[in-house]
Design a protein around this motif. Structure first.
Motif, PDB file in Angstrom:
ATOM      1  N   THR A  75     -48.475-101.665  -8.438  1.00 16.90           N
ATOM      2  CA  THR A  75     -49.313-100.526  -8.060  1.00 16.90           C
ATOM      3  C   THR A  75     -49.212-100.191  -6.577  1.00 16.90           C
ATOM      4  O   THR A  75     -49.489 -99.055  -6.181  1.00 16.90           O
ATOM      5  CB  THR A  75     -50.788-100.787  -8.424  1.00 16.90           C
ATOM      6  N   PHE A  76     -48.799-101.146  -5.744  1.00 16.80           N
ATOM      7  CA  PHE A  76     -48.658-100.873  -4.315  1.00 16.80           C
ATOM      8  C   PHE A  76     -47.519 -99.896  -4.027  1.00 16.80           C
ATOM      9  O   PHE A  76     -47.392 -99.396  -2.909  1.00 16.80           O
ATOM     10  CB  PHE A  76     -48.443-102.176  -3.538  1.00 16.80           C
ATOM     11  N   LEU A  77     -46.696 -99.609  -5.044  1.00 22.78           N
ATOM     12  CA  LEU A  77     -45.601 -98.646  -4.885  1.00 22.78           C
ATOM     13  C   LEU A  77     -45.972 -97.252  -5.359  1.00 22.78           C
ATOM     14  O   LEU A  77     -45.148 -96.328  -5.286  1.00 22.78           O
ATOM     15  CB  LEU A  77     -44.379 -99.120  -5.679  1.00 22.78           C
ATOM     16  N   THR A  78     -47.189 -97.060  -5.815  1.00 24.07           N
ATOM     17  CA  THR A  78     -47.586 -95.798  -6.439  1.00 24.07           C
ATOM     18  C   THR A  78     -47.310 -94.588  -5.551  1.00 24.07           C
ATOM     19  O   THR A  78     -46.842 -93.550  -6.021  1.00 24.07           O
ATOM     20  CB  THR A  78     -49.079 -95.835  -6.816  1.00 24.07           C
ATOM     21  N   GLY A  79     -47.561 -94.710  -4.256  1.00 32.89           N
ATOM     22  CA  GLY A  79     -47.387 -93.577  -3.358  1.00 32.89           C
ATOM     23  C   GLY A  79     -45.966 -93.096  -3.213  1.00 32.89           C
ATOM     24  O   GLY A  79     -45.721 -91.970  -2.741  1.00 32.89           O
ATOM     25  N   LEU A  80     -44.987 -93.912  -3.630  1.00 35.15           N
ATOM     26  CA  LEU A  80     -43.580 -93.537  -3.495  1.00 35.15           C
ATOM     27  C   LEU A  80     -43.054 -92.795  -4.721  1.00 35.15           C
ATOM     28  O   LEU A  80     -41.960 -92.224  -4.671  1.00 35.15           O
ATOM     29  CB  LEU A  80     -42.729 -94.784  -3.261  1.00 35.15           C
ATOM     30  N   VAL A  81     -43.804 -92.802  -5.807  1.00 32.14           N
ATOM     31  CA  VAL A  81     -43.437 -92.090  -7.043  1.00 32.14           C
ATOM     32  C   VAL A  81     -42.009 -92.449  -7.467  1.00 32.14           C
ATOM     33  O   VAL A  81     -41.131 -91.588  -7.613  1.00 32.14           O
ATOM     34  CB  VAL A  81     -43.597 -90.561  -6.890  1.00 32.14           C
ATOM     35  N   LEU A  82     -41.747 -93.716  -7.666  1.00 30.97           N
ATOM     36  CA  LEU A  82     -40.432 -94.168  -8.096  1.00 30.97           C
ATOM     37  C   LEU A  82     -40.236 -93.895  -9.588  1.00 30.97           C
ATOM     38  O   LEU A  82     -41.199 -93.809 -10.352  1.00 30.97           O
ATOM     39  CB  LEU A  82     -40.279 -95.668  -7.835  1.00 30.97           C
ATOM     40  N   ALA A  83     -38.975 -93.750  -9.983  1.00 34.85           N
ATOM     41  CA  ALA A  83     -38.654 -93.515 -11.388  1.00 34.85           C
ATOM     42  C   ALA A  83     -39.094 -94.707 -12.233  1.00 34.85           C
ATOM     43  O   ALA A  83     -38.975 -95.863 -11.814  1.00 34.85           O
ATOM     44  CB  ALA A  83     -37.160 -93.273 -11.554  1.00 34.85           C
ATOM     45  N   ARG A  84     -39.576 -94.418 -13.437  1.00 37.56           N
ATOM     46  CA  ARG A  84     -40.058 -95.454 -14.335  1.00 37.56           C
ATOM     47  C   ARG A  84     -39.482 -95.237 -15.734  1.00 37.56           C
ATOM     48  O   ARG A  84     -39.075 -94.128 -16.093  1.00 37.56           O
ATOM     49  CB  ARG A  84     -41.591 -95.468 -14.394  1.00 37.56           C
ATOM     50  N   THR A  85     -39.494 -96.307 -16.511  1.00 41.27           N
ATOM     51  CA  THR A  85     -39.010 -96.260 -17.885  1.00 41.27           C
ATOM     52  C   THR A  85     -40.081 -96.832 -18.796  1.00 41.27           C
ATOM     53  O   THR A  85     -40.657 -97.888 -18.502  1.00 41.27           O
ATOM     54  CB  THR A  85     -37.714 -97.089 -18.035  1.00 41.27           C
ATOM     55  N   ASP A  86     -40.354 -96.150 -19.899  1.00 40.96           N
ATOM     56  CA  ASP A  86     -41.284 -96.668 -20.901  1.00 40.96           C
ATOM     57  C   ASP A  86     -40.519 -97.580 -21.848  1.00 40.96           C
ATOM     58  O   ASP A  86     -39.580 -97.143 -22.528  1.00 40.96           O
ATOM     59  CB  ASP A  86     -41.924 -95.520 -21.687  1.00 40.96           C
ATOM     60  N   LEU A  87     -40.908 -98.845 -21.887  1.00 37.89           N
ATOM     61  CA  LEU A  87     -40.246 -99.798 -22.762  1.00 37.89           C
ATOM     62  C   LEU A  87     -40.676 -99.581 -24.209  1.00 37.89           C
ATOM     63  O   LEU A  87     -41.758 -99.055 -24.474  1.00 37.89           O
ATOM     64  CB  LEU A  87     -40.562-101.220 -22.324  1.00 37.89           C
ATOM     65  N   PRO A  88     -39.836 -99.977 -25.177  1.00 34.76           N
ATOM     66  CA  PRO A  88     -40.177 -99.764 -26.590  1.00 34.76           C
ATOM     67  C   PRO A  88     -41.345-100.628 -27.033  1.00 34.76           C
ATOM     68  O   PRO A  88     -41.756-101.569 -26.351  1.00 34.76           O
ATOM     69  CB  PRO A  88     -38.883-100.157 -27.318  1.00 34.76           C
ATOM     70  N   ALA A  89     -41.864-100.262 -28.200  1.00 36.06           N
ATOM     71  CA  ALA A  89     -42.942-101.025 -28.861  1.00 36.06           C
ATOM     72  C   ALA A  89     -44.215-101.089 -28.031  1.00 36.06           C
ATOM     73  O   ALA A  89     -44.976-102.053 -28.127  1.00 36.06           O
ATOM     74  CB  ALA A  89     -42.463-102.424 -29.222  1.00 36.06           C
ATOM     75  N   GLY A  90     -44.437-100.074 -27.187  1.00 41.62           N
ATOM     76  CA  GLY A  90     -45.668-100.024 -26.419  1.00 41.62           C
ATOM     77  C   GLY A  90     -45.803-101.076 -25.355  1.00 41.62           C
ATOM     78  O   GLY A  90     -46.921-101.437 -24.969  1.00 41.62           O
ATOM     79  N   LEU A  91     -44.677-101.613 -24.857  1.00 41.18           N
ATOM     80  CA  LEU A  91     -44.732-102.661 -23.839  1.00 41.18           C
ATOM     81  C   LEU A  91     -45.159-102.130 -22.481  1.00 41.18           C
ATOM     82  O   LEU A  91     -45.486-102.912 -21.589  1.00 41.18           O
ATOM     83  CB  LEU A  91     -43.377-103.358 -23.725  1.00 41.18           C
ATOM     84  N   GLY A  92     -45.134-100.823 -22.279  1.00 47.80           N
ATOM     85  CA  GLY A  92     -45.626-100.255 -21.040  1.00 47.80           C
ATOM     86  C   GLY A  92     -44.546 -99.621 -20.187  1.00 47.80           C
ATOM     87  O   GLY A  92     -43.376 -99.561 -20.554  1.00 47.80           O
ATOM     88  N   SER A  93     -44.963 -99.161 -19.021  1.00 45.70           N
ATOM     89  CA  SER A  93     -44.088 -98.461 -18.080  1.00 45.70           C
ATOM     90  C   SER A  93     -43.642 -99.407 -16.968  1.00 45.70           C
ATOM     91  O   SER A  93     -44.474-100.057 -16.334  1.00 45.70           O
ATOM     92  CB  SER A  93     -44.833 -97.259 -17.483  1.00 45.70           C
ATOM     93  N   PHE A  94     -42.316 -99.454 -16.743  1.00 48.58           N
ATOM     94  CA  PHE A  94     -41.747-100.349 -15.743  1.00 48.58           C
ATOM     95  C   PHE A  94     -40.803 -99.578 -14.827  1.00 48.58           C
ATOM     96  O   PHE A  94     -40.264 -98.525 -15.200  1.00 48.58           O
ATOM     97  CB  PHE A  94     -40.993-101.499 -16.419  1.00 48.58           C
TER      98      PHE A  94
END
Length: 316
Positions: A240-259
């Motif tokens: 969460t400390f990187l939130t201000g940089l708006v880095l690209a993210r990927t949603d993992l399958p099976a609802g594992l979340g955003s990384f």
């Protein structure tokens, strides 16, 4: 232990001082880079007494592993700071890491190796046995509970795969499938063909004395004796400390979340930020995290080498 409090611009700051972070630090220290590791002191595997499947360190405690890794990196001049990061800002030629106490630390490159938290189901008796008799990885812990009465608690449809894996270590496996949804008849038939018992009633309570587990009680009142229970928490990356940089993210399958999205060497969408370990891959074991950290450390040094040559040519 070394500490660092001055705002010197370092070649690299690594946030996270466990397997991935220490591996990156070792690579960069040996490359004669000025490196600082910032560590909050809460590695993911701190709940376990021993690591397994780690070549050359099978049976080593996570705490001893970190102590040895710190000593090895420190021998190459790597500094360590026990602290927590609040935010990261982009300054063009550097990024600045701001700690929760307000200190600002600039760096030419940043490696994020902060890991994850496993968010467990809120079942009485489950969380307090995490890492002892409530387990997540059969490759890490399966040998130690082989041939015993094992359960698999589903937390998502991916648990079907975990139940099949656990069957490799014991003939006595019960799959508590409620959170996986209704099983396809073919899937249930495959489990039963290998002797896996399928229980559809949700687990209401985990039972036992102290860290030991003796069984579980399901919502229908049935008591199932067990010696260990495998499950998977919902992975929550510490980024969460990187939130201000708006880095690209990927949603993992099976609802594992955003990384964070990274390339094979751990580079994020920001040219000065890399990431390695569980913070980008919740399935990575300790040796996988070590390898990813080493790769990211080498990639950081390579990028800095090119930047050093660019600066030298520009200064001619």
């Amino acid at each position: 232990m070394n500490t660092a409090d001055t705002p010197t611009v370092r070649d690299a700051i690594i946030i996270g001082g466990s397997a991935a972070g220490l591996s990156a630090a070792l690579m960069l220290g040996r490359a004669r880079r000025r490196v600082l590791v910032i560590d909050a002191g809460f590695p993911r595997n701190r709940f376990a007494d021993h690591m397994h499947g780690v070549l050359g360190n099978d049976g080593t405690s996570p705490a001893d592993f970190v102590r040895a890794g710190r000593a090895e990196a420190a021998a190459y001049g790597v500094e360590f700071l026990d602290a927590t990061v609040d935010s990261v800002t982009d300054n063009g030629a550097t990024v600045t890491v701001t700690l929760t106490d307000g200190r600002e630390l600039p760096t030419r490159a940043l490696v994020v190796a902060t890991g994850i938290t496993d968010e467990l189901p809120t079942i009485p008796g489950l969380a307090e046995r995490w890492g002892t008799t409530v387990l997540h990885c059969p490759y890490c812990h399966g040998w130690e509970v082989r041939d015993r009465r094992l359960g698999v608690l589903a937390t998502s449809p991916m648990a079907l795969h975990q139940a099949k894996l656990v069957r490799q270590w014991s003939d006595h496996v019960t799959f508590f499938s409620a959170a996986a949804g209704e099983l396809a008849p073919a899937d249930e038939a495959r489990l039963r063909a290998r002797g896996v018992i399928v229980v559809t009633s949700p687990i209401a309570e985990v039972l036992g004395d102290g860290p030991q587990l003796t069984g579980v009680r399901t919502a229908d009142g049935t008591l199932t004796p067990l010696d260990a229970l495998f499950t998977a928490g919902a992975p929550r990356p510490h980024d969460t400390f990187l939130t201000g940089l708006v880095l690209a993210r990927t949603d993992l399958p099976a609802g594992l979340g955003s990384f964070l999205t990274v390339d094979q060497a751990g580079a994020t969408s920001h040219p000065r930020i890399w990431a390695a370990g569980n913070v980008i891959n919740p399935m990575a074991t300790v040796p996988m995290a070590v390898g990813a950290g080493a790769l990211a450390g080498g990639a950081v040094n390579g990028a800095l080498v090119e930047e050093d040559f660019d600066a030298a040519v520009g200064g001619c």
